[in-house]
Structure formats: C-alpha cells, structure tokens
Design a protein around this motif. Structure first.
Motif, short mmCIF file in Angstrom:
data_model
loop_
_atom_site.label_atom_id
_atom_site.label_comp_id
_atom_site.label_asym_id
_atom_site.label_seq_id
_atom_site.Cartn_x
_atom_site.Cartn_y
_atom_site.Cartn_z
N GLU A 334 2.41 4.52 -10.31
CA GLU A 334 3.66 3.37 -10.25
C GLU A 334 5.04 3.87 -9.91
N GLU A 335 4.99 5.24 -9.60
CA GLU A 335 6.43 5.81 -9.25
C GLU A 335 6.46 5.90 -7.65
N LYS A 336 6.97 4.94 -6.91
CA LYS A 336 6.45 4.98 -5.48
C LYS A 336 7.70 5.76 -4.63
N SER A 337 9.05 5.84 -5.36
CA SER A 337 10.06 6.34 -4.75
C SER A 337 9.99 8.00 -4.20
N LYS A 338 9.21 8.56 -4.99
CA LYS A 338 9.09 10.10 -4.79
C LYS A 338 8.38 10.44 -3.27
N TRP A 339 7.38 9.43 -2.86
CA TRP A 339 6.70 10.07 -1.94
C TRP A 339 6.78 8.55 -0.74
N LYS A 340 6.33 9.09 0.48
CA LYS A 340 6.33 8.08 1.41
C LYS A 340 5.13 7.13 1.60
N SER A 341 4.01 7.64 1.12
CA SER A 341 2.71 7.09 1.00
C SER A 341 1.66 7.39 -0.07
N ASP A 342 0.59 6.91 -0.64
CA ASP A 342 -0.33 7.61 -1.31
C ASP A 342 -0.76 8.86 -0.63
N LYS A 343 -0.97 8.85 0.70
CA LYS A 343 -1.76 10.05 1.19
C LYS A 343 -0.62 11.45 0.96
N GLU A 344 0.60 10.95 1.33
CA GLU A 344 1.59 12.13 0.69
C GLU A 344 1.44 12.49 -0.78
N PHE A 345 1.40 11.46 -1.57
CA PHE A 345 1.23 12.05 -2.97
C PHE A 345 0.05 12.78 -3.14
N GLY A 366 -5.85 -3.11 -0.35
CA GLY A 366 -6.04 -3.28 -1.79
C GLY A 366 -5.96 -1.89 -2.47
N GLY A 367 -6.16 -0.55 -1.76
CA GLY A 367 -6.05 0.71 -2.16
C GLY A 367 -4.71 1.36 -2.11
N GLU A 368 -3.88 0.69 -1.57
CA GLU A 368 -2.62 1.49 -1.44
C GLU A 368 -1.87 1.79 -2.54
N TRP A 369 -1.26 2.91 -2.53
CA TRP A 369 -0.46 3.37 -3.94
C TRP A 369 -1.68 3.47 -5.08
N HIS A 370 -2.79 3.87 -4.94
CA HIS A 370 -3.46 4.54 -5.72
C HIS A 370 -4.10 5.90 -5.31
N PHE A 371 -4.95 6.46 -6.28
CA PHE A 371 -5.65 7.34 -5.48
C PHE A 371 -7.27 7.34 -6.50
N ARG A 372 -8.22 7.95 -5.87
CA ARG A 372 -9.60 8.05 -6.42
C ARG A 372 -9.88 9.44 -6.95
N ALA A 373 -10.18 9.16 -8.15
CA ALA A 373 -10.80 10.80 -8.86
C ALA A 373 -12.11 10.50 -9.46
#
Ligand code: PLP
Length: 398
Positions: A334-345, A366-373
């Motif tokens: 939800e919080e995008k400001s701390k990283w440049k991309s989901d990969k950086e996260f 459709g997968g951007e700013w998510h991650f899979r666990a």
C-alpha cells in the motif's frame, strides 16, 4: 562471441531471478526464509506412498524404454476416467496427450497455435511462462486484469476490451497462480461466451484443481457446449510430485474445431519422442489410487493459509485478499513512497527481513506493487517470517 538467439535471451522468469541475490546473502552465512518457489515437496509434503512404490516398481520391472509419443494407453485411460469423474467431460483416450508436465503442454499448445503477431489473452497477473512462451513463438501476450477487491476474479469487461480479431486463445489459470483466486461458474461461462463470439479456444490450466479451501473448482471443460477447451493438468501439485515432470492435456471439442491443432500437437509430441515411461506408471497409481493423503495435506495448507492471511493484514502498509485455492498469497504494497518499485521492495525485504518473496511485476501486468509469497512452510516458520516482515515494515514506515 557467439550470439544466442534474441528470443531465448529475452526470456525472463522472475521466480528464479530473485534467487541469485538470496544466494549471495546465504554465502555470508545469513539464513533466508524462502517463500518464493511453489514446490510443496521442498517442505513437509511428499507424493503418496503408493505412487512412489509404483515408480520404483516400474523401473525394477523394466519399464525403462521409449513409450508412445501420446503417452501410455493405460495412463490415458486413467486420465479419461479421472476427468470424467471430476469434470463430467465426454472424452476418449484419443483426446488425451501425456506431456512432460503442464510446462511441456504449454509449449505444445502455444507452438501449435501462435503465428507471429497473434495475440493470446492471459490473466494479469499470471504465472510467468505464459508471457515467456507466447513471446517465444513471436506472439503477443495480452493481460486481462483480475479484480483485486473481488478476490482477483477475472475482469470480463477488461477481457472484452483486450480481445480482437488477432486473438488466438484465452488462457485461464484456475485456481490461480499468483493470486490464489478461484473463478466462479458465472465468470467461466462469460469467458466461454466471449471465446465463442470470436471462435477461439479456451486453454484451461487446472494444475491446482483439487487444492481449494472453501469452494470447489469448476472446469470450463465441464461447462462448454460448442467452444473448444484444452485442459491441462498433472502430477506436480495435487499429487505432490513436482520433480517427476509429468502431466497431460486433453481436448474437449464438441464440434471438432481443433482437429488441425491436435494434429500439430501430435507432430510436436513425436519430435520429442515420449514422456518419462516409469513416471507414467506412477501416474496411473496416483490417478486411480486413494486420495485420502490430500485431505490431510489440505488441512495443513488451510491452517497455513489462515495464518498468513491474518498476519499479513495486520501488518501496516500491506493488505491481502484471502486465497481460495493453490498455496500463494499476493499482498498489495500500500505504501509506495518508500521504494522505487515492487522489485526494490522485495530486495529490501530480502536484505533486511531475510525473507525471499517474488515481486508482483514479475507476474506481468496487474502484478505491479504486489508480491507473491507461498504459504507452504509450517506455521512456526511462517510466524518467524511474519514477525520479521512486521518489524521491517514498522521500521520503514516509521
Ligand atoms: N501452471 C501453473 C499455473 C503453475 O503455477 C505451475 C507451477 O507452479 C505450472 C503450471 C507448472 O506445472 P508443471 O510442474 O506441471 O510443469
């Protein structure tokens, strides 16, 4: 320097790409909790005993030869029976092709239907080989988006927008990887209607078909009246035999529209000779044998699903839909400001919380700013992972 082909060099597979930075950390003695790969056999799951015994017996009894390209006839009979029982489909052994798992079935199908510039509708986000293989055959993957708030059900309006005269097939992955969505019957009927309007087949990946929690899986193969459906399934998930590399596909084709595609797939099957012979004997044992092991395994998975779902939704900056099938959860960052991309996260989580997950953008549009666990490990390990992740998020969000 001898150059490799552009089509091979262009292949991306995010799930394995994130492993390299994790290995670097492991070399430094850091223990990483791996929630990246969907292999239950790396955790406390194994193929059932009767399948293991059948595999060993097949080798000892001499079933070590090249078999038929389309697969062992006894296995094809067992597949027909299994699929009639599960999906009520009207098929014969001639509609079935045994493959080196679903992955080879995908290679055959896209190899047989995609001409340069052809489009294939695939779920967005989706399991990466779909994008990679369609591109490999010079086709264009077009993602139809999932509706996150509705448990990632496919967005039929978006599908309608993306379909065109160039579309050669609609691929359905249900239960879904990476979202854990279980598609409802109404949605599947709408997909079939749309395919019918454009006179194209539906390709149905049912590798997680019996791995559902509250609901039950419905196959488009069981719903179709005239639209051709190619169903794929195999031993990797429901039978917990990922490393045996065995699967199958079959054609539900009431109006015989796929005759030429079937012929083309037969040709592709012949040039790769045959699927693994002893593994097919084990598959017969699996498809015709008892399934009680699955109840026990699903009980474990449900406990793990419930745990990770609850914990993830308590962590600030993250939210997740409840998976209805398979063993993946696909939280939103939800919080995008701390990283440049989901990969950086994901790399930040790896380096500082020591958990390996896969960035959502690796699963395409459709997968951007998510991650899979994956939630395959026992609760104690998931607890450690969620404690680390919670601490990490609280620190990052200040
Ligand atoms: N299809 C989906 C949706 C998957 O998630 C996977 C593996 O994770 C596969 C296919 C691969 O299946 P197989 O092992 O049968 O090649």
């Amino acid at each position: 320097m001898i150059h490799a082909s552009k089509r091979a060099m262009g292949i991306e597979y995010a799930i394995r790409d994130v492993v390299l930075p994790a290995r670097e950390l492991e070399k430094q003695g850091i223990k990483i909790i791996k929630l990246n790969i969907g292999d239950p056999v790396k955790f406390d799951f194994q193929p059932p005993q009767h399948m293991k015994e059948a595999y060993c017996r097949a080798i000892m009894e001499g079933h070590n030869y090249y078999g038929e390209s389309e697969g062992d006839i006894e296995l094809r009979k067992a597949i027909v029976e299994r699929e009639k029982k599960k999906n009520g489909v009207d098929i014969t052994v001639d509609d079935v092709m045994v493959t080196a798992a679903v992955t080879e079935a995908l290679q055959f199908i896209f190899g047989a239907i995609v001409e340069p510039g052809d489009e294939v509708l695939i779920p967005g986000p989706s399991y990466p080989p779909y994008v990679a293989l369609v591109k490999f055959y010079d086709g264009v993957p077009k993602a139809y988006l999932g509706i996150e708030e509705e448990g990632w059900q496919p967005d039929i309006d978006d599908m309608r927008k993306k379909i065109s005269e160039k579309t050669k097939a609609i691929a359905v992955i249900n239960p879904n990887n990476p979202t854990g969505a279980l598609y409802d019957k109404k949605t599947l009927k709408e997909i079939l209607d749309l395919a019918g309007e454009y006179d194209i087949p539906v390709i149905s990946d049912e590798i997680y078909d019996l791995m559902t929690y509250e609901g039950k899986h419905v196959s488009p193969g069981s719903l179709t009246k005239d639209v051709p459906v190619i169903v794929m399934n195999g031993l990797s998930k429901v039978y917990f035999a990922t490393g045996w590399r065995l699967g199958y596909m079959y054609f539900v084709d009431p109006e015989n529209k796929l005759a030429e595609v079937k012929e083309a797939i037969g040709k592709l099957a012949r040039i790769r000779l045959c699927p693994n012979t002893p593994a097919q004997k084990a598959a017969i044992a699996g498809l015709t044998g008892p399934m009680d092991y699955l109840d026990e395994y699903m009980k474990k998975l449900k406990e793990r699903r419930d745990y990770i779902y609850k914990r993830l939704n308590e962590i600030p900056g993250l939210s997740a839909q409840k998976p209805e099938g398979a063993f993946y959860i696909f939280p939103r960052i939800e919080e995008k400001s701390k990283w440049k991309s989901d990969k950086e996260f994901v790399l930040d989580v790896l380096r500082n919380a020591h958990i390996l997950v896969v960035h959502g953008s690796g699963f395409g549009e459709g997968g951007e700013w998510h991650f899979r666990a994956v939630f395959l490990p026992p609760v104690e390990i998931l607890e450690q992972a969620m404690d680390n992740l919670e601490k990490f998020m609280r620190e990052r969000l200040g």
